[in-house]
Design a protein around this motif. Structure first.
Motif, PDB file in Angstrom:
ATOM      1  N   SER A 161     -42.594  54.595 -28.694  1.00 50.02           N
ATOM      2  CA  SER A 161     -43.313  55.432 -29.756  1.00 50.02           C
ATOM      3  C   SER A 161     -44.027  54.505 -30.527  1.00 50.02           C
ATOM      4  O   SER A 161     -44.842  54.475 -31.327  1.00 50.02           O
ATOM      5  CB  SER A 161     -41.786  55.835 -30.826  1.00 50.02           C
ATOM      6  N   TYR A 162     -44.960  53.705 -29.530  1.00 51.51           N
ATOM      7  CA  TYR A 162     -45.789  52.348 -30.606  1.00 51.51           C
ATOM      8  C   TYR A 162     -46.206  52.588 -28.508  1.00 51.51           C
ATOM      9  O   TYR A 162     -46.099  52.337 -27.539  1.00 51.51           O
ATOM     10  CB  TYR A 162     -44.438  51.379 -30.934  1.00 51.51           C
ATOM     11  N   LEU A 163     -47.754  52.437 -29.037  1.00 47.70           N
ATOM     12  CA  LEU A 163     -48.746  52.219 -28.123  1.00 47.70           C
ATOM     13  C   LEU A 163     -49.299  51.204 -28.483  1.00 47.70           C
ATOM     14  O   LEU A 163     -50.308  50.688 -29.644  1.00 47.70           O
ATOM     15  CB  LEU A 163     -49.717  53.865 -28.095  1.00 47.70           C
ATOM     16  N   ARG A 164     -49.728  50.721 -27.665  1.00 45.68           N
ATOM     17  CA  ARG A 164     -50.895  49.243 -27.815  1.00 45.68           C
ATOM     18  C   ARG A 164     -52.121  49.535 -26.705  1.00 45.68           C
ATOM     19  O   ARG A 164     -51.854  49.539 -25.494  1.00 45.68           O
ATOM     20  CB  ARG A 164     -50.044  47.595 -27.476  1.00 45.68           C
ATOM     21  N   VAL A 165     -53.536  49.422 -27.584  1.00 51.30           N
ATOM     22  CA  VAL A 165     -54.486  49.848 -26.639  1.00 51.30           C
ATOM     23  C   VAL A 165     -55.362  49.088 -26.985  1.00 51.30           C
ATOM     24  O   VAL A 165     -55.675  48.049 -27.953  1.00 51.30           O
ATOM     25  CB  VAL A 165     -55.380  50.725 -27.543  1.00 51.30           C
ATOM     26  N   SER A 166     -55.662  48.262 -25.537  1.00 53.42           N
ATOM     27  CA  SER A 166     -56.742  46.932 -25.524  1.00 53.42           C
ATOM     28  C   SER A 166     -58.127  47.889 -25.176  1.00 53.42           C
ATOM     29  O   SER A 166     -58.481  48.413 -24.407  1.00 53.42           O
ATOM     30  CB  SER A 166     -56.001  46.323 -23.927  1.00 53.42           C
ATOM     31  N   VAL A 167     -58.671  47.423 -26.103  1.00 48.64           N
ATOM     32  CA  VAL A 167     -60.263  47.957 -25.951  1.00 48.64           C
ATOM     33  C   VAL A 167     -61.113  47.405 -25.798  1.00 48.64           C
ATOM     34  O   VAL A 167     -62.282  48.363 -25.522  1.00 48.64           O
ATOM     35  CB  VAL A 167     -61.218  48.798 -27.710  1.00 48.64           C
ATOM     36  N   THR A 168     -61.122  46.639 -25.502  1.00 51.03           N
ATOM     37  CA  THR A 168     -61.863  46.092 -24.363  1.00 51.03           C
ATOM     38  C   THR A 168     -61.031  43.802 -23.707  1.00 51.03           C
ATOM     39  O   THR A 168     -60.216  43.913 -24.694  1.00 51.03           O
ATOM     40  CB  THR A 168     -63.405  45.702 -25.446  1.00 51.03           C
ATOM     41  N   ASP A 169     -61.552  44.399 -22.665  1.00 52.60           N
ATOM     42  CA  ASP A 169     -61.505  42.706 -22.335  1.00 52.60           C
ATOM     43  C   ASP A 169     -61.903  41.626 -22.706  1.00 52.60           C
ATOM     44  O   ASP A 169     -61.878  40.063 -22.328  1.00 52.60           O
ATOM     45  CB  ASP A 169     -61.049  43.126 -20.716  1.00 52.60           C
ATOM     46  N   ARG A 170     -63.257  41.932 -23.381  1.00 51.57           N
ATOM     47  CA  ARG A 170     -64.129  40.449 -23.914  1.00 51.57           C
ATOM     48  C   ARG A 170     -63.794  39.813 -25.207  1.00 51.57           C
ATOM     49  O   ARG A 170     -63.229  40.642 -25.715  1.00 51.57           O
ATOM     50  CB  ARG A 170     -65.115  40.753 -23.867  1.00 51.57           C
ATOM     51  N   CYS A 171     -63.523  39.015 -25.168  1.00 53.20           N
ATOM     52  CA  CYS A 171     -63.532  38.462 -26.791  1.00 53.20           C
ATOM     53  C   CYS A 171     -64.558  37.688 -26.860  1.00 53.20           C
ATOM     54  O   CYS A 171     -64.962  36.596 -25.412  1.00 53.20           O
ATOM     55  CB  CYS A 171     -62.062  37.798 -25.956  1.00 53.20           C
ATOM     56  N   ASP A 172     -64.536  37.280 -28.426  1.00 53.31           N
ATOM     57  CA  ASP A 172     -65.695  35.358 -27.953  1.00 53.31           C
ATOM     58  C   ASP A 172     -65.108  34.624 -28.250  1.00 53.31           C
ATOM     59  O   ASP A 172     -65.684  33.277 -28.742  1.00 53.31           O
ATOM     60  CB  ASP A 172     -66.627  35.973 -29.373  1.00 53.31           C
ATOM     61  N   PHE A 173     -63.666  34.267 -28.063  1.00 54.84           N
ATOM     62  CA  PHE A 173     -62.888  33.345 -28.076  1.00 54.84           C
ATOM     63  C   PHE A 173     -63.215  32.576 -26.595  1.00 54.84           C
ATOM     64  O   PHE A 173     -62.016  34.322 -25.779  1.00 54.84           O
ATOM     65  CB  PHE A 173     -61.763  33.069 -28.568  1.00 54.84           C
ATOM     66  N   ARG A 174     -62.232  31.781 -26.015  1.00 58.15           N
ATOM     67  CA  ARG A 174     -61.715  31.604 -25.070  1.00 58.15           C
ATOM     68  C   ARG A 174     -60.044  30.751 -24.954  1.00 58.15           C
ATOM     69  O   ARG A 174     -60.137  29.996 -24.167  1.00 58.15           O
ATOM     70  CB  ARG A 174     -62.674  30.960 -24.259  1.00 58.15           C
ATOM     71  N   CYS A 175     -59.250  30.897 -25.887  1.00 58.10           N
ATOM     72  CA  CYS A 175     -57.958  29.830 -25.865  1.00 58.10           C
ATOM     73  C   CYS A 175     -57.201  29.724 -24.796  1.00 58.10           C
ATOM     74  O   CYS A 175     -57.791  30.454 -23.540  1.00 58.10           O
ATOM     75  CB  CYS A 175     -57.206  31.114 -26.458  1.00 58.10           C
ATOM     76  N   THR A 176     -57.803  29.042 -24.705  1.00 64.19           N
ATOM     77  CA  THR A 176     -56.669  27.952 -22.932  1.00 64.19           C
ATOM     78  C   THR A 176     -56.139  28.163 -22.518  1.00 64.19           C
ATOM     79  O   THR A 176     -55.937  28.225 -21.135  1.00 64.19           O
ATOM     80  CB  THR A 176     -57.045  26.205 -23.289  1.00 64.19           C
ATOM     81  N   TYR A 177     -54.952  28.740 -23.711  1.00 63.43           N
ATOM     82  CA  TYR A 177     -53.633  29.380 -22.928  1.00 63.43           C
ATOM     83  C   TYR A 177     -53.655  30.527 -21.899  1.00 63.43           C
ATOM     84  O   TYR A 177     -52.711  31.701 -22.037  1.00 63.43           O
ATOM     85  CB  TYR A 177     -52.160  29.063 -23.760  1.00 63.43           C
ATOM     86  N   CYS A 178     -55.214  31.300 -22.675  1.00 58.65           N
ATOM     87  CA  CYS A 178     -55.102  32.586 -22.877  1.00 58.65           C
ATOM     88  C   CYS A 178     -55.585  33.527 -21.526  1.00 58.65           C
ATOM     89  O   CYS A 178     -55.221  34.451 -20.993  1.00 58.65           O
ATOM     90  CB  CYS A 178     -55.391  33.681 -23.974  1.00 58.65           C
ATOM     91  N   MET A 179     -56.882  32.532 -21.881  1.00 59.84           N
ATOM     92  CA  MET A 179     -58.181  32.565 -20.404  1.00 59.84           C
ATOM     93  C   MET A 179     -58.532  32.020 -19.698  1.00 59.84           C
ATOM     94  O   MET A 179     -58.433  30.260 -20.352  1.00 59.84           O
ATOM     95  CB  MET A 179     -59.322  32.794 -21.572  1.00 59.84           C
ATOM     96  N   ALA A 180     -59.020  31.249 -18.563  1.00 62.00           N
ATOM     97  CA  ALA A 180     -59.865  30.760 -17.735  1.00 62.00           C
ATOM     98  C   ALA A 180     -61.142  30.815 -18.776  1.00 62.00           C
ATOM     99  O   ALA A 180     -61.887  31.502 -19.645  1.00 62.00           O
ATOM    100  CB  ALA A 180     -59.849  30.806 -16.517  1.00 62.00           C
ATOM    101  N   GLU A 181     -61.636  29.743 -18.354  1.00 62.92           N
ATOM    102  CA  GLU A 181     -63.362  29.468 -19.132  1.00 62.92           C
ATOM    103  C   GLU A 181     -64.138  30.099 -18.842  1.00 62.92           C
ATOM    104  O   GLU A 181     -64.472  30.810 -19.546  1.00 62.92           O
ATOM    105  CB  GLU A 181     -63.851  28.296 -19.424  1.00 62.92           C
ATOM    106  N   ASP A 182     -64.212  30.144 -17.153  1.00 61.87           N
ATOM    107  CA  ASP A 182     -64.856  31.424 -17.008  1.00 61.87           C
ATOM    108  C   ASP A 182     -64.640  32.747 -16.332  1.00 61.87           C
ATOM    109  O   ASP A 182     -64.532  32.595 -15.377  1.00 61.87           O
ATOM    110  CB  ASP A 182     -65.764  30.407 -15.247  1.00 61.87           C
ATOM    111  N   MET A 183     -64.158  33.862 -17.201  1.00 61.99           N
ATOM    112  CA  MET A 183     -63.397  34.507 -16.811  1.00 61.99           C
ATOM    113  C   MET A 183     -64.682  35.462 -16.629  1.00 61.99           C
ATOM    114  O   MET A 183     -66.002  35.689 -16.802  1.00 61.99           O
ATOM    115  CB  MET A 183     -62.887  35.099 -18.196  1.00 61.99           C
ATOM    116  N   ALA A 184     -64.024  36.585 -15.452  1.00 65.71           N
ATOM    117  CA  ALA A 184     -65.162  37.432 -14.782  1.00 65.71           C
ATOM    118  C   ALA A 184     -64.244  38.961 -15.898  1.00 65.71           C
ATOM    119  O   ALA A 184     -63.638  38.706 -15.395  1.00 65.71           O
ATOM    120  CB  ALA A 184     -64.908  37.874 -13.701  1.00 65.71           C
TER     121      ALA A 184
END
Ligand code: SAM
Length: 336
Positions: free
Chosen positions: A17-40
């Protein structure tokens, strides 16, 4: 054709009954535990259009989704995102959808809070791991805490209920969490802490960052009186009431306590891939059936087939022997 009235039940009897939608993979932050610094990031041409996202969400709602969360990447950096929010709000008005919400880093909230409230959004989650501007810049790699604070104020002024989500990171914010708890509760906001999950290659070693929440809870209990309460928001957090502050605190424990038995969620990415579990690799392509015909029958069948493959649960491990992430994709692909 409408699929109203049908419902999605997975092989373990769980109703979706619950849908989560990622509307973009882009972000204006680069949290160290979430992304690498040079994300493609994905080429823009691979993204579903806002109209396609709306059509997909609408089919899910017709098939029984009652709660929809927009996430990312950072949902508020997707161009014209408010167009999608406004479109989706018709399902709140019709009563088909009970809740439309989002998870955001707060950086763009000052611009959008009022319009979100206008579209019927009542509650939002703001991710914030520290109240210290320097530490904030370090963990986000280039975020500006003052913008997030302005965003929180704008959301409060617009009447949005805010829950603060903080990832518990050993040696980074564990000592600060009591202060964050007092700060959040002092402003009438819930605070939820999350265990760091092994998703995607990052530049750091997750073993160094991982803080089991059982340990954090034991530490907090030396200063606060925590009482388990049955409060639920439809997500995986378990809540306690904090006697000293009168506020609520949530614990999301994908590692120390697996909460899959009550999982009611699936996740859609901005390219139309459906993930039936955050911690598993199996996915289903919904973009092909979406684009193959103007009607929604193929799409609905593809969703049913995917729900029929929803796994029993995830099996995240973080220890010295398990250095590879449980899943290769970053959290920014499927969102929180
Ligand atoms: N940009 C939005 C935000 O910051 O809330 C939405 C997307 S972000 C990926 C959603 C949540 O996932 C954030 O609270 C973030 O802290 C959390 N997160 C990211 N990577 C994580 C990880 N490896 N383990 C646990 N939580 C993570």
């Amino acid at each position: 054709m409408s699929f109203a009235g049908s419902s999605m039940i997975d092989p373990f009897g769980r109703s979706i009954s619950y849908l989560r939608v990622s509307v973009t993979d882009r972000c204006d932050f680069r949290c160290t535990y979430c992304m690498a610094e040079d994300m493609a990031f994905l080429p823009k041409k691979d993204l579903l259009s806002l109209e396609e996202l709306d059509r997909l969400c609408t089919v899910f709602i017709e098939k029984g989704v009652k709660k929809l969360r927009l996430t990312g990447g950072e949902p508020l950096v997707r161009k014209n995102i408010m167009h999608l929010v406004r479109q989706l709000s018709r399902h709140l008005e019709s009563g088909a959808l009970e809740e439309l919400t989002l998870t955001t880093n707060g950086s763009q909230l000052a611009r959008f809070a009022r319009e979100l409230a206008d579209c019927g959004v009542k509650r939002i989650n703001v991710s914030l791991d520290t109240l210290d501007p320097e530490k904030f810049r370090t963990i986000t790699r280039w975020g500006d805490l003052s913008k997030v604070m302005a965003g929180i104020e704008a959301a409060e002024a617009a009447g949005l209920k805010i829950k603060i989500n903080a990832v518990a990171l050993k040696g980074f914010n564990d000592a600060e969490l009591p202060e964050m708890l007092r700060w959040a509760h002092g402003r009438g906001m819930d605070l939820t802490v999350i265990e760091t999950m092994p998703m995607g290659e990052i530049d750091a070693d997750r073993t160094d960052q991982y803080l089991p929440l059982s340990q954090l809870r034991a530490d907090l209990e030396r200063r606060f009186t925590l009482t388990d309460i049955p409060y639920k928001t439809g997500g995986p957090a378990r809540y306690v009431e904090v006697a000293e502050t009168g506020g609520r605190m949530g614990f999301i424990t994908p590692l120390t306590h697996n909460f899959c038995e009550s999982c009611n969620r699936v996740r859609l990415t901005c390219t139309g891939m459906l993930y039936m579990c955050l911690g598993q690799n199996d996915d289903a392509d919904l973009r092909a059936p979406l684009r193959a015909s103007e009607g929604n029958e193929l799409l609905s069948n593809a969703i049913d087939e995917a729900i029929g493959r929803k796994p029993k649960g995830h099996d995240f491990i973080i220890d010295r022997r398990t250095s590879r992430p449980a899943v290769a994709r970053h959290m920014s692909v499927t969102g929180g």
